[in-house]
Design a protein around this motif. Structure first.
Motif, short mmCIF file in Angstrom:
data_model
loop_
_atom_site.label_atom_id
_atom_site.label_comp_id
_atom_site.label_asym_id
_atom_site.label_seq_id
_atom_site.Cartn_x
_atom_site.Cartn_y
_atom_site.Cartn_z
N HIS A 139 0.61 7.13 -5.67
CA HIS A 139 1.74 6.20 -5.59
C HIS A 139 3.04 6.98 -5.43
O HIS A 139 3.17 8.10 -5.94
CB HIS A 139 1.83 5.34 -6.86
CG HIS A 139 0.51 4.70 -7.22
ND1 HIS A 139 -0.07 3.71 -6.47
CD2 HIS A 139 -0.35 4.95 -8.24
CE1 HIS A 139 -1.22 3.35 -7.02
NE2 HIS A 139 -1.42 4.09 -8.09
N PHE A 168 -2.03 4.58 -1.08
CA PHE A 168 -2.69 3.60 -1.96
C PHE A 168 -4.19 3.57 -1.70
O PHE A 168 -4.61 3.60 -0.56
CB PHE A 168 -2.11 2.20 -1.72
CG PHE A 168 -2.67 1.15 -2.65
CD1 PHE A 168 -2.13 0.95 -3.90
CD2 PHE A 168 -3.77 0.40 -2.27
CE1 PHE A 168 -2.66 0.01 -4.77
CE2 PHE A 168 -4.31 -0.55 -3.14
CZ PHE A 168 -3.76 -0.74 -4.38
N GLY A 214 4.97 -1.28 -5.52
CA GLY A 214 4.06 -0.42 -6.28
C GLY A 214 3.17 -1.21 -7.23
O GLY A 214 3.41 -2.39 -7.49
#
Lengths: 196, 403
Positions: B276, B272, B247
């Motif tokens: 997220h 993305f 992430g």
């Protein structure tokens, strides 16, 4: 967004310094003996008086060690340093790095043009240079001390990162140097070398 | 050449030179911070920055393996040492263990002879050779922007052949440019092409899982909206691709999570830079978007844990309930005020499709807030034991089980 800001402020309140891989055992006293030939170019105690040779005094030990490893493998290419490093064992490198780390840093280079220093300070903010090199530019872990470094050497290295002739380990310095103009690089070198 | 055209080209030259000077000026003012610092809140004085890369190896005697905690009946032992920055592992048909590196440019081969193990450097000076695959006796290595091949490698470990270039048209971005590579059941090479920055609008060529047919040299997109995957494997039964994803940084200590994903159909998009972890709109790129537009992850793994290599457990040595579980090497956080990850995580699935349980399987690389090593990949051996690579200690460990 407000929520994130608050959380970040909380995180910042903890103010914590990154800790690198477990410190490797090194012997600074033995490093001093091994480093005697280095001093011809790097100066007494690693305090260089040659504008194009870096001062090593006060450098973080992991920085000097990692640079020597790269000279030995010719990942960082230099006609003087690679032949010097080729005969060194890992333990020798760690010992010499420990010796230079405990030496008193070189005095500040002659004052730069104050306009350059001001311009350099602004650039350093945009690029968050102090995040890795630390607010007083004393370096940490594998990140170089820049405070009091030779101005011409700093400019030469930034140009090297920009063109790729000095490869860096993870691309961070290349990505930082590529947008810099020639004048920006001179400003940065002037600003950084003015730190004690 | 006539005088006029000469003058014309001279004028063009002058124009071009002054234009490039203007361009240099222009790029100098709105400067872009280095990729890791993109997305930082303006005025932040955080001194969090990526950790030093592992560039040397800890001597075996100094590796504190006694600190590693495992479930009852499991044991960890040093298996190979002296391999600076050892990352992804792959095992050849003759049992050679190959290990890649991200920073030092080496590829290692570990061979067992008369009960002793020997580490050989079979390639040097490569550009971020982080991905390794074995196919038909050839070792495929994914560098930053190309894939190369060493034929009949296990018979030539002491005199490897010159590599053959398989594919050299991949992007050259340094940020998230290193690749984890895995051989698919279809004979194609699967790998990540990461986002060229922490949080940016990626070009269509980036932020995806891609595959190359090594015989035909055709590049295809497998899944989109993937920030950076540095671990993937195919389910032993369903043959579906599962992968880990890292992430973004700089939201906060608890968000967003690194994620585990299952690719169950074509054209999936995991969000993305808009969304997220399946349910968190990006503060900047998420404006006007909805997470419902995208495919959610199979599991949230924890914020900033740096989930890297992952493999399904296909061996017979561990207890039966470990069969087809996923093991993930969590490299450990940097963008977090209190460190997390630095472990091997076990994931149990329900009917091969849903994540039922997440638990820490092995931990102890983190000692307070200091780490002495970082797990980078796991690999199941023929005897059912599991290898763990550590790119800071520069070593490989073996985890075994005794009833």
């Amino acid at each position: 967004m407000t929520f994130y800001r608050g959380a970040i402020a909380a995180a910042l309140a903890l103010q914590f310094i990154a800790v690198g891989p477990a410190a490797l055992a090194a012997d600074a006293a033995s490093g001093k003996n091994k480093a005697q030939t280095c001093l011809a170019c790097h100066g007494e105690g690693g305090r260089s008086v040659n504008p194009f040779v870096p001062s090593l005094a006060g450098q973080p030990p992991l920085y000097v060690y990692y640079q020597l490893l790269q000279f030995r493998d010719e990942r960082r290419k230099n006609p003087i340093m690679s032949p010097v490093a080729v005969g060194m064992k890992d333990a020798d490198m760690r010992d010499m790095a420990a010796y230079f780390a405990q030496e008193k840093p070189a005095p500040v280079s002659p004052a730069s043009n104050p306009e350059l220093v001001k311009a350099g300070e602004k650039i350093a903010q945009v690029f968050h240079c102090a995040s890795c090199h630390m607010p007083d530019y004393s370096g940490q872990n594998h990140i170089a001390r820049l405070a009091g470094q030779q101005r011409d050497y700093l400019a030469l290295q930034l140009r090297g990162f920009k063109t790729g002739s000095r490869p860096d380990i993870d691309g961070t310095m290349a990505s930082a140097a590529q947008p810099l103009s020639d004048q920006d690089i001179d400003s940065m070198a002037g600003y950084l070398s003015s730190f004690e | 050449m006539s005088a006029i055209s000469k003058r014309g080209s001279l004028a063009f030259l002058i124009l071009a030179t002054s234009a490039s000077a203007v361009l240099a000026q222009a790029t100098a003012s709105p400067m872009i911070p280095p990729s890791w610092a993109q997305g930082r809140v303006e005025g932040s004085t955080s001194n969090l920055a990526p950790h030093p890369p592992g560039m040397s190896a800890l001597p075996g005697a100094e590796i504190p393996l006694s600190k590693i905690k495992l479930p009852k009946g499991f044991e960890i032992a040093l298996w190979a040492e002296g391999m600076p920055n050892a990352r992804e592992m792959v095992i050849g048909p003759k049992g050679t263990v190959f290990a890649s590196t991200r920073f030092v440019g080496n590829v290692y081969a570990v061979v067992e002879k008369d009960g002793k193990r020997e580490v050989k450097i079979i390639a040097k000076g490569l550009n971020k050779p982080n991905g390794v695959v074995i196919k038909n006796g050839s070792l495929y290595v994914a560098e930053l922007s190309r894939i190369i091949r060493y034929d009949d490698i296990e018979n030539h470990l002491d005199n490897p052949p010159a590599p053959v270039v398989v594919f050299d048209k991949l992007p050259k971005d340094e940020a998230h440019g290193w690749k984890f590579m895995k051989l698919g059941p279809d004979g194609k090479l699967y790998f990540n092409i990461g986002s060229p920055g922490n949080i940016v609008m990626p070009p269509y060529t980036h932020a995806q899982i891609a595959r190359v047919d090594p015989e035909k040299g055709i590049l295809e997109t497998v899944a989109r909206g993937v920030r950076n995957s540095v671990g993937m494997d195919f389910h032993p039964v369903s043959k579906e691709l599962w992968f880990t994803n890292n992430g973004r940084d700089w939201i906060d200590d608890s968000l967003p999570n690194d994620t585990l994903h299952r690719v169950s159909r074509k054209d999936m998009n995991f969000g993305f830079p808009f969304c997220h972890q399946g349910d968190l709109l990006d503060p900047e790129f998420g404006q006007g978007r909805s997470c419902a537009e995208f495919d959610p992850p199979a599991a949230k793994l924890g914020p900033h844990v740096a989930a890297l290599g992952m493999r399904f457990y296909t061996g017979k040595m561990f207890p039966a309930e470990y069969g087809n579980n996923i093991f993930i090497a969590e490299h450990g956080s940097w963008n977090r005020s209190k460190k997390s990850g630095y472990n091997i995580t076990r994931v149990t699935l329900d009917k091969n499709t849903k994540v039922k349980k997440l638990e820490v399987f092995a931990e102890g690389w983190l000692d307070g807030e200091k780490f002495w090593g970082r797990p980078a990949d796991v690999q199941v051996m023929k005897d059912g034991s599991m290898l763990v690579s550590d790119d800071v200690a520069g070593a490989i460990y073996r985890i075994s089980y005794k009833k």
